[in-house]
Structures are given as structure tokens and as C-alpha cells.
Design an enzyme around this catalytic site. Sequence first.
Site, PDB file in Angstrom:
ATOM      1  CG  HIS A   1      -1.787   1.216   1.338  1.00 54.65           C
ATOM      2  ND1 HIS A   1      -3.126   1.124   1.645  1.00 54.65           N
ATOM      3  CD2 HIS A   1      -1.553   2.541   1.172  1.00 54.65           C
ATOM      4  CE1 HIS A   1      -3.661   2.328   1.668  1.00 54.65           C
ATOM      5  NE2 HIS A   1      -2.723   3.216   1.387  1.00 54.65           N
TER       6      HIS A   1
ATOM      7  CG  HIS B   1      -0.950   7.191  -1.047  1.00 52.74           C
ATOM      8  ND1 HIS B   1      -2.219   7.301  -1.571  1.00 52.74           N
ATOM      9  CD2 HIS B   1      -1.085   6.558   0.141  1.00 52.74           C
ATOM     10  CE1 HIS B   1      -3.089   6.762  -0.724  1.00 52.74           C
ATOM     11  NE2 HIS B   1      -2.429   6.306   0.322  1.00 52.74           N
TER      12      HIS B   1
ATOM     13  CE  LYS C   1      -8.005   2.416  -0.324  1.00 54.02           C
ATOM     14  NZ  LYS C   1      -6.812   2.440   0.485  1.00 54.02           N
TER      15      LYS C   1
ATOM     16  CG  HIS D   1      -9.671   4.646   4.015  1.00 56.88           C
ATOM     17  ND1 HIS D   1      -8.467   5.322   4.029  1.00 56.88           N
ATOM     18  CD2 HIS D   1     -10.372   5.135   5.071  1.00 56.88           C
ATOM     19  CE1 HIS D   1      -8.448   6.179   5.039  1.00 56.88           C
ATOM     20  NE2 HIS D   1      -9.609   6.090   5.676  1.00 56.88           N
TER      21      HIS D   1
ATOM     22  CG  HIS E   1      -4.416   2.452   6.067  1.00 57.80           C
ATOM     23  ND1 HIS E   1      -5.738   2.455   6.425  1.00 57.80           N
ATOM     24  CD2 HIS E   1      -4.349   3.054   4.858  1.00 57.80           C
ATOM     25  CE1 HIS E   1      -6.431   3.029   5.464  1.00 57.80           C
ATOM     26  NE2 HIS E   1      -5.622   3.394   4.506  1.00 57.80           N
TER      27      HIS E   1
ATOM     28  CG  ASP F   1      -1.363   5.000   4.108  1.00 48.54           C
ATOM     29  OD1 ASP F   1      -1.492   5.346   2.923  1.00 48.54           O
ATOM     30  OD2 ASP F   1      -2.098   5.418   5.029  1.00 48.54           O
TER      31      ASP F   1
HETATM   32  C1  NCD Z   1      -3.535   9.242   2.129  1.00 47.01           C
HETATM   33  C2  NCD Z   1      -3.181  10.268   1.055  1.00 47.01           C
HETATM   34  O1  NCD Z   1      -2.596  11.310   1.398  1.00 47.01           O
HETATM   35  O2  NCD Z   1      -3.444  10.022  -0.121  1.00 47.01           O
HETATM   36  N1  NCD Z   1      -3.425   9.875   3.411  1.00 47.01           N
HETATM   37  C3  NCD Z   1      -3.260   9.255   4.595  1.00 47.01           C
HETATM   38  O3  NCD Z   1      -3.266   9.926   5.621  1.00 47.01           O
HETATM   39  N2  NCD Z   1      -3.041   7.970   4.678  1.00 47.01           N
HETATM   40  C4  NCD Z   1      -4.872   8.673   1.870  1.00 47.01           C
HETATM   41  C5  NCD Z   1      -5.189   7.436   2.666  1.00 47.01           C
HETATM   42  O4  NCD Z   1      -4.581   6.375   2.462  1.00 47.01           O
HETATM   43  O5  NCD Z   1      -6.066   7.511   3.530  1.00 47.01           O
HETATM   44 ZN    ZN Z   2      -3.188   5.189   1.823  1.00 48.01          ZN
END
Ligand code: NCD
Ligand code: ZN
Length: 363
Positions: free
Chosen positions: A17, A19, A103, A140, A178, A255
Site C-alpha cells: 500500500h 501513494h 480500492k 479504507h 492500514h 501507506d
Molecule cells: C492518504 C493520502 O494522502 O493520499 N493519506 C493518509 O493519511 N493515509 C490517503 C489514505 O490512504 O487515507
Molecule cells: Zn493510503
Amino acid sequence: MQDSSSQLVIRRPDDWHVHLRDGAMLKAVAPATARVFARAVVMPNLKPPVTTVDQARAYRQRIVEAVPADVRFEPLMTAYLTDHIDPAELERGFSEGVFTAAKLYPANATTNSAAGVSDLSRISKVLERMEAIDMPLLIHGEVTDADVDVFDREAAFIESHLIPLRQRYPSLRIVLEHITTEQAVDFIRTESLAGDSRLAATITPHHLHLNRNAMFLGGLRSDFYCLPVVKRECHRRALVKAATSGLSCFFLGTDSAPHPRSGKESSCGCAGIFNAVHALESYAAVFEQEGALEHLQGFASEHGPRFYGLPLNNESLTLVKRQQTVPKTLEDSGLEAGEWPVLFHAGETLNWSVHVDGQAETN
Ligand code: NCD
Ligand code: ZN
């Protein structure tokens, strides 16, 4: 896995996971993930979100181009579920090897989730199809009701949505992402021990290190604000026990969620912690404190691929017992000065350093 007091050799891990964003931020952050992790499940919450096979294919190509050519790294793409997503498009992406999973963001639960699902009943056809083709659903897990306390939203989601979802689609492969609470740990562990091998959870490094005091230490600390928000110490302890337990239903998902500094340091700061640069060292610190380093390889490199039905990585990497002090940020020419996200563990000393064979060491 080879273990001595000064180094630990483990199978190369994957991040289930992450971003990676797009544009200049993608170029700035993707190399850190690709250096350590052989594969990463890439979140689709771009603007606009990744909802089609073509978008995912093009995004995957941009990721590959952002990673040094001599690094073996495979981005595993996800589809962003909306109320109107077409089950046939999902199936096509899955069968063509473009989508690894889909997702589920409850609408408005987190960053760039406004186009998410407003009610699970609206995607029942999609969930039926995913169950039929064994396409994993990544969740989520937070309710969005204004009258539910932000610290209770994960536990409420499990009761009011996840348990009914599991009953309705008993064979759907689900990752609760997460996780942040002892309720989530208990639910996943209990179901798994009862024989449900299609239910798992990822755990981040920051939820293993932080309790909610971190957000208020000497002032309002946006660097430690993420979603789901970090919880009380008893929850952090439950997560540490789960991650280091050796149970295959818990595995690594960082995450890592970078935001430009101006996005974090504002009167309405963004949720997200950027941990990609020292993620493995961060996990290793927790496993070492628990006397459970022998379970790190399972958590980081084996439970995830087995759950997804993917091969284990053949390469290995070495964690060397050598202290490193984490800088506040890394410089990168692709981002405006001052916009590089703050690193998780900034200013702290970590006991381990990752050494990747054939690559220069970072410290
Ligand atoms: C994530 C993001 O910034 O895209 N932020 C986070 O706090 N984890 C989004 C998410 O996974 O909830
Ligand atoms: Zn995330």
C-alpha cells in the site's frame, strides 16, 4: 533469512500500500520505494482518480519512467471504485494484468476520496464480480458519519460495514488497510484463525511507532497527522503484537503518503506521512524491540505475496546494524524549494540501515 547480531539478510520485500502521486512528486518519491521494495500496490487516489484500464496503464508507465532503469521494480495498479464504476471494465483490467486489486474509499473518508463510494449497496454488482473472479478488494475502513468520533471510525466501520460485507461475500478477498485499532487486530486475527484465509490487514510503520500524543507534542504537529488517525497507546501495542506475531494475515503496507510542505503546514493540513525513505528500518526497529526479528521476513516479504497469489521475490537485501540519523527532508530538484515532504523519523537515530546489493548505500 540469515541473522547475526550485526546484520540481517532477508528476502526482498514488497509494499502492499503506497501513494506515489504523479508529476514532480512521483519523480521525487518513487526511487525511494523502488530501491527497497520489489513491488508496490499503488493507490489510485490521483486527481482525477484512476478508474479505467487506460488510465492505470498510462500511470504505470509514468511510474516505471520515474524509477532508475537498473532497479527491478513492478508497480501493481489499483482501480478506484466509484458509485458508477463498470464491473466489465474492472474485470478487463484484472484479466489483462493491469489491475491487481480495486480500492474502496468511502466517499470523503480521506485525501482525494470525494469520488469514492457513497453506499456499498451501489456497488453490489461490482463486488459480486470481484468475488467471482477473485479480484482483491482493498478497504479504507472508516465510516464518515459526522456524529461518529474520528477516533472511533475504524471500529464503527468494522461493525456496521465490514462484518455484513464479509457475510454477504464470503469468498471475496479483502485487505483491511492500514489498521489502527485493537478492534481491527482482533477481528482479522479471529477470522483468520477460524479459517478465513481471504481476509488480511496491512500495518504501517507510523502506526507501530506513534500514539495520538504525537500529534500534540509541544504544539499541533501536522507531520504526525494521517488517516486513519493514530490512536491511543493500547491500540499501538495491539498493532505491534499483531505485526510481530508471525501470523500470515498481517503484512507490510507503508501507506507512505507524501504531501508538499505547503499542504501539510497549513490551517487545514493534509493527512499523510511520508515514510518511504526509511520504511524498512522503521519496521526493523519495532521487530527488534519486540525480540521478533525472525518474523520480519514473513511480514515484509512473504505474507503479502502469498495472500495475493504472487511469487515470492528471489533477491535478498541486507539490514546492517549501523546507526543512521534521519534528515528532515531530502533535496530534489523536481520540487519547489521548501516543498519536499518531511521524512518520517526526521531527526531521530535508527539502529538499522538497508543495504541493497549492487546499489550505493544511503548513509
Ligand atoms: C492518504 C493520502 O494522502 O493520499 N493519506 C493518509 O493519511 N493515509 C490517503 C489514505 O490512504 O487515507
Ligand atoms: Zn493510503
